[in-house]
Design an enzyme around this catalytic site. Structure first.
Site, PDB file in Angstrom:
ATOM      1  N   ARG A  68     -12.264   5.592  -3.128  1.00 24.18           N
ATOM      2  CA  ARG A  68     -11.415   4.406  -2.504  1.00 24.18           C
ATOM      3  C   ARG A  68     -11.842   3.218  -2.992  1.00 24.18           C
ATOM      4  NH1 ARG A  68      -8.108   6.614   1.218  1.00 24.18           N
ATOM      5  NH2 ARG A  68      -7.425   4.684   1.966  1.00 24.18           N
ATOM      6  N   HIS A  80      -3.487  -6.358   1.778  1.00 21.02           N
ATOM      7  CA  HIS A  80      -3.081  -6.432   3.102  1.00 21.02           C
ATOM      8  C   HIS A  80      -4.281  -7.512   3.657  1.00 21.02           C
ATOM      9  CE1 HIS A  80      -6.250  -3.471   4.386  1.00 21.02           C
ATOM     10  NE2 HIS A  80      -5.754  -2.767   3.216  1.00 21.02           N
ATOM     11  N   CYS A 110       0.854  -1.317   0.015  1.00 22.46           N
ATOM     12  CA  CYS A 110       0.091   0.102  -0.092  1.00 22.46           C
ATOM     13  C   CYS A 110       0.846   1.269   0.128  1.00 22.46           C
ATOM     14  CB  CYS A 110      -0.959  -0.273   1.393  1.00 22.46           C
ATOM     15  SG  CYS A 110      -2.506   0.851   0.839  1.00 22.46           S
TER      16      CYS A 110
END
Lengths: 251, 463
Positions: free
Chosen positions: A116, A182, A82
Site C-alpha cells: 500500500r 484525502h 480513491c
C-alpha cells in the site's frame, strides 16, 4: 462511499458557498437511487472499503454510471477520491484477482499492487485557476495509469501518486477530477475547492468569478502540511513509507 | 531457574529503570523488546507461572478503562492482578509489565494476568498467553493506515478466538453487531453484555457508525434502538440474525454529565444500583464488560460494587488535575466515536468553555488525521469561548473547528504544547475548568508536562 473523512470535502464545499451567500442543497444518492443528470451542478464520490466498493461498482454499472457520464459531458463538476476515482476509470483489477468494471468516464486503468502507498503527499497542480501545491494523505494499493483521454491533476512532489512510477497524481477530464488525495482534500486546498465550485456554477448560472474569502487559516494549514511533508523526507533518510501490516485491505 | 529468562527479566527491569530515570517515558515497550531478544519465550514462560491464568481485553475503544475497572474488582476479591496499566498493549508492553511484576527468576508477584491487547495483536497474544477469558469491547474504524479495514480485523480476531481452549470464556459486546458476530467457530463458551435501557437511545444512526451491515449476508441492519455510533439493538431483515441475548446488562442508565452515570446493573445472579464516576454511555459499556468479566472469573456483587466505588480514573480518561488554581479535565479523544461521546459529555457542561484540543499524527495516533472530519465538531462549535488548537496537526484541528462553525476569533493555534497549555490556562478564570481533548501521544506529552510542573503524578506512579 465515505471513508477517511470524505465528508470533510462536502463540508468544505457547503461552507464556502454559505460564506458567499450561495444556497446549496446536498442530496445523498444511495445504492439504487436514480440520478437525474440535469438536476445537479457538482458531484462528489468518496472512497470505500472493498465490499462497499463492489456494491457501488454494481450500482454504477446500471443506469447511474451512464447518467453520471452524461452530466460530466454536459459540464457538471465532479470530484472523486480513491475508491470512487478507481470506479470512474475503465477498470480495476484488484490484487486478489477480482475484476471491477468502471464507467470509463476517465481514460484510466487501475491494477491492485502488493504494497500500500501510505503517507503524506504534496502535488504540484497545473489546473488553470488552481495552480500551485496540493497537500493530502494517500492510502491505496491500486496503481492507476492514465490513457491519452485525460490529463493528470498534477505532478508528485512527495509521495507516490497514481502508481508510484510515472510521477503523476490524479486525473482531470472536462470539469471532473479523480485523485488519491484525502485528508480531507478540500479544506486545506481551498483553491481547488473554489475551482470546483466555480466550474459547477459557471455551467448553469453563468458565474465568472467567486467573491474572495478570508483564507488565512486555510493557507496556514496548507503551509503547515507542506512543511510537514518536506521535513518528513529530510529526517527519515529517504525511507519514510509506512507499509501496511496486511497486504490485503482497502484499495 | 532458567538462566535465559532470568537474564531477560534483569535486563527488562534495568532498561525500565534507566528509561524512567532518563525521562524517556514510562519504560513500557522498549524493555519488552530487549527482553524478547534475550529470551523469545519470556512472555509465555512468565504467564504460565500465573496461578489463576490470564485475561485479555481487546477492542478499539475502552480497553484501558475496562481493564482498570476489572483490576479494581479483582483486587476487592483478594487477587493480585499483573497488569499493563499504562496501556502499552503490544507483546512488548505485556512482556515488560510481566517483568516489572516478577522477581529476578521470572516468577510473577501476582496471581492473575490482566492485559489489554491491541486488536491486531490479539492472535499473537492468545497463542502466547493462552488466556482463560477474552473480553472484546467494540470495533470501530481507527487508524486505517495501521489496521486495514474492519472486516479483515474481524477475521483475524475470529481466528484468535478459534484458537482458545474449550474451557476458556469469551465476553462480547452484544450491542456492537460486528463484535457480537465474533467467535462462532470458537470452542470456548460465549457470553454477552449490553445496554437494555431505551431512554438513552438516539433517534438516528450517525454517519460515524461503521458496522451497519449484517456480517452474514451483507444486508443493511435495521435498528430498534441506537445508543451511539453503531451500538444498539439491531436485526437483519433478510437472514434474521439478531443481537444475541446479553447476560450482563444495564437495565437503567441516568447520565449525569461529566459527573458520570447512575446505572442499574444486572447479572444472572444479582442486581445492583451503582454510581459510575465516568462520563458517557461508552463507559457504561466498559462497566458492563468489567463486571461481566468479574462474574465470569467467579467474583460476586460485593467485589464488583466496591471495585466501581474505589475506582481511580485511568490516566487521561477523564482525569481532573488541579493546576494554577484552575482545573484541567483531561480526556483522551482519539477516534470519531470516542470524540463524539466526549462532545456529548461537554454539551452537559454549558457554554463559554475553555477548550484545549491537541491533535498529533505520530505512529501511535495514526499518521492520517482525516478522521477529524468524521467527528461531529458542529456540536462542539457553540460551546467554547476560546479553543486553543495544538499538537503536530494543530492547524488541521483549527481548520476543522472553523468549518464546524466556530468563529475564527475564538480560535488560537499554538504548535508548542507547553505554550498552548499556558494560553488555555490564561484564558480560564480562577477555579474554572480547562477541557483538554487530546489524542494518544498528546495525552502522554501533556501528562509528562504536567508532572514536570508538579501538577500530576508521573505516569508510572501507582495510585
Amino acid at each position: 462511499m465515505n471513508i477517511y473523512g470524505d465528508r470533510g470535502n462536502v463540508i468544505a464545499l457547503v461552507r464556502r458557498c454559505a460564506w458567499r451567500g450561495i444556497e446549496v442543497t446536498v442530496t445523498a444518492l444511495s445504492l439504487g437511487d436514480p440520478l437525474d443528470p440535469e438536476r445537479y451542478d457538482l458531484f462528489f464520490i468518496g472512497g470505500g472499503q472493498d465490499r462497499e466498493q463492489m456494491l457501488v461498482c454494481e450500482d454504477l454499472s446500471a443506469e447511474k454510471g451512464a447518467a453520471l457520464r452524461q452530466a460530466v459531458e454536459g459540464g457538471a463538476a465532479l470530484l472523486s477520491i480513491c475508491g470512487g476515482y478507481q470506479l470512474l476509470g475503465k477498470s480495476f483489477l484488484t490484487w486478489t484477482g477480482e475484476y471491477l468494471p468502471g464507467i470509463s468516464l476517465f481514460d484510466a486503468e487501475t491494477v491492485g499492487g502488493d504494497t500500500r502507498f501510505i503517507g503524506n503527499v504534496a502535488v504540484h497542480c497545473e489546473l488553470s485557476g488552481a495552480e500551485g501545491e496540493l497537500v493530502g494523505f494517500e492510502n491505496h494499493s491500486g496503481r492507476t495509469r492514465l490513457g491519452p483521454g485525460c490529463q493528470p491533476l498534477g505532478k508528485v512532489i512527495r509521495g507516490h501518486g497514481n502508481n508510484g512510477e510515472d510521477g503523476t497524481e490524479g486525473c482531470v477530464y472536462r470539469n471532473a477530477i479523480g485523485t488519491y488525495l484525502h485528508g480531507s482534500l478540500l479544506p486545506k486546498n481551498p483553491r481547488l475547492a473554489d475551482w470546483l465550485l466555480l466550474h459547477a456554477l459557471r455551467r448553469r448560472h453563468g458565474l465568472e468569478a467567486l467573491p474572495p474569502l478570508d483564507d488565512a487559516l486555510e493557507e496556514a494549514a496548507h503551509r503547515a502540511a507542506l512543511d510537514l511533508v518536506r521535513r518528513e523526507r529530510s529526517t527519515a533518510g529517504g525511507s519514510w513509507k509506512i507499509r501496511s501490516p496486511w497486504r490485503k485491505g482497502k484499495s | 531457574m532458567k538462566l535465559r529468562l532470568a537474564a531477560a527479566v534483569a535486563a527488562g527491569k534495568a532498561t525500565t529503570w534507566i528509561s524512567r530515570r532518563l525521562g524517556m517515558g514510562a519504560g513500557s515497550n522498549f524493555p519488552g523488546r530487549v527482553m524478547l531478544r534475550l529470551d523469545p519465550h519470556a512472555p509465555e514462560e512468565m504467564a504460565s507461572r500465573l496461578p489463576r491464568g490470564c485475561v485479555l481485553v481487546s477492542g478499539t475503544n475502552g480497553k484501558t478503562t475496562t481493564s482498570n475497572l476489572l483490576a479494581a474488582m479483582l483486587r476487592e476479591g483478594g487477587m493480585r492482578p499483573v497488569h499493563n496499566r499504562v496501556g502499552a498493549n503490544l507483546i512488548t508492553g505485556i512482556t515488560a509489565a510481566l517483568a516489572q511484576a516478577s522477581d529476578l527468576a521470572g516468577n510473577p508477584r501476582g496471581d492473575i494476568g490482566l492485559f489489554e491487547v491491541d486488536e491486531a495483536t490479539l492472535p499473537a497474544a492468545v497463542a502466547r498467553l493462552r488466556p482463560r477469558l477474552v473480553i472484546i469491547t467494540n470495533l470501530f474504524r481507527d487508524q486505517l493506515d495501521r489496521y486495514g479495514e474492519l472486516e479483515t480485523l474481524a477475521r483475524k480476531m475470529d481466528g484468535a478466538l478459534g484458537a482458545l481452549a474449550p474451557d476458556a470464556a469469551v465476553l462480547l459486546n452484544a450491542d456492537d453487531p460486528l463484535v457480537a458476530s465474533l467467535g462462532r467457530e470458537s470452542r470456548a463458551s460465549l457470553h454477552y453484555y449490553g445496554i437494555e435501557c431505551e431512554e438513552v437511545t438516539e433517534t438516528s444512526l450517525r454517519h460515524a457508525a461503521d458496522s451497519k451491515h449484517c456480517r452474514t449476508c451483507g444486508t443493511a441492519l435495521t435498528f430498534s434502538a441506537h445508543y451511539f455510533a453503531h451500538m444498539g439493538k439491531y436485526r437483519c431483515p433478510r437472514c434474521g440474525s439478531t443481537r444475541p441475548q446479553a447476560s450482563f446488562t444495564a437495565l437503567r442508565v441516568r447520565p449525569r454529565g461529566s459527573a458520570g452515570s447512575e446505572v442499574l446493573l444486572s447479572t444472572p445472579q444479582w442486581e445492583v444500583d451503582l454510581h459510575l464516576g465516568l462520563p458517557g454511555l461508552y463507559n457504561v459499556h466498559n462497566l458492563l464488560a468489567a463486571a461481566g468479566g468479574a462474574c465470569l472469573l467467579g467474583l460476586g456483587r460485593e467485589e464488583v460494587e466496591k471495585g466501581v466505588a474505589g475506582y481511580a480514573t485511568a490516566f487521561g480518561r477523564g482525569e481532573r488535575i488541579p493546576v494554577d488554581g484552575r482545573e484541567l479535565f483531561l480526556v483522551l479523544s482519539k477516534n470519531p466515536t470516542g470524540f463524539n461521546e466526549v462532545i456529548r459529555t461537554l454539551k452537559g457542561e454549558g457554554t463559554g468553555l475553555v477548550v484545549l484540543a491537541a491533535l498529533n499524527d505520530r505512529i501511535a495516533d495514526g499518521r492520517d488525521v482525516s478522521w477529524i472530519w468524521d467527528v461531529d465538531f458542529e456540536e462542539l462549535a457553540p460551546l467554547p469561548r476560546c479553543l486553543v488548537a495544538t499538537g503536530t496537526r494543530a492547524h488541521d484541528m483549527a481548520l476543522r473547528m472553523k468549518y464546524a462553525g466556530l468563529d475564527p476569533s475564538r480560535l488560537e493555534v499554538r504548535g508548542d504544547l507547553k505554550e498552548a497549555l499556558r494560553t488555555a490556562l490564561g484564558r480560564a478564570r480562577e477555579g474554572e475548568t480547562v477541557y483538554a481533548l487530546t489524542t494518544y501521544t498528546a495525552t502522554l506529552d501533556l501528562r509528562r508536562l504536567l508532572s514536570r510542573m508538579g501538577a500530576a503524578p508521573a505516569l508510572w506512579e501507582g495510585r
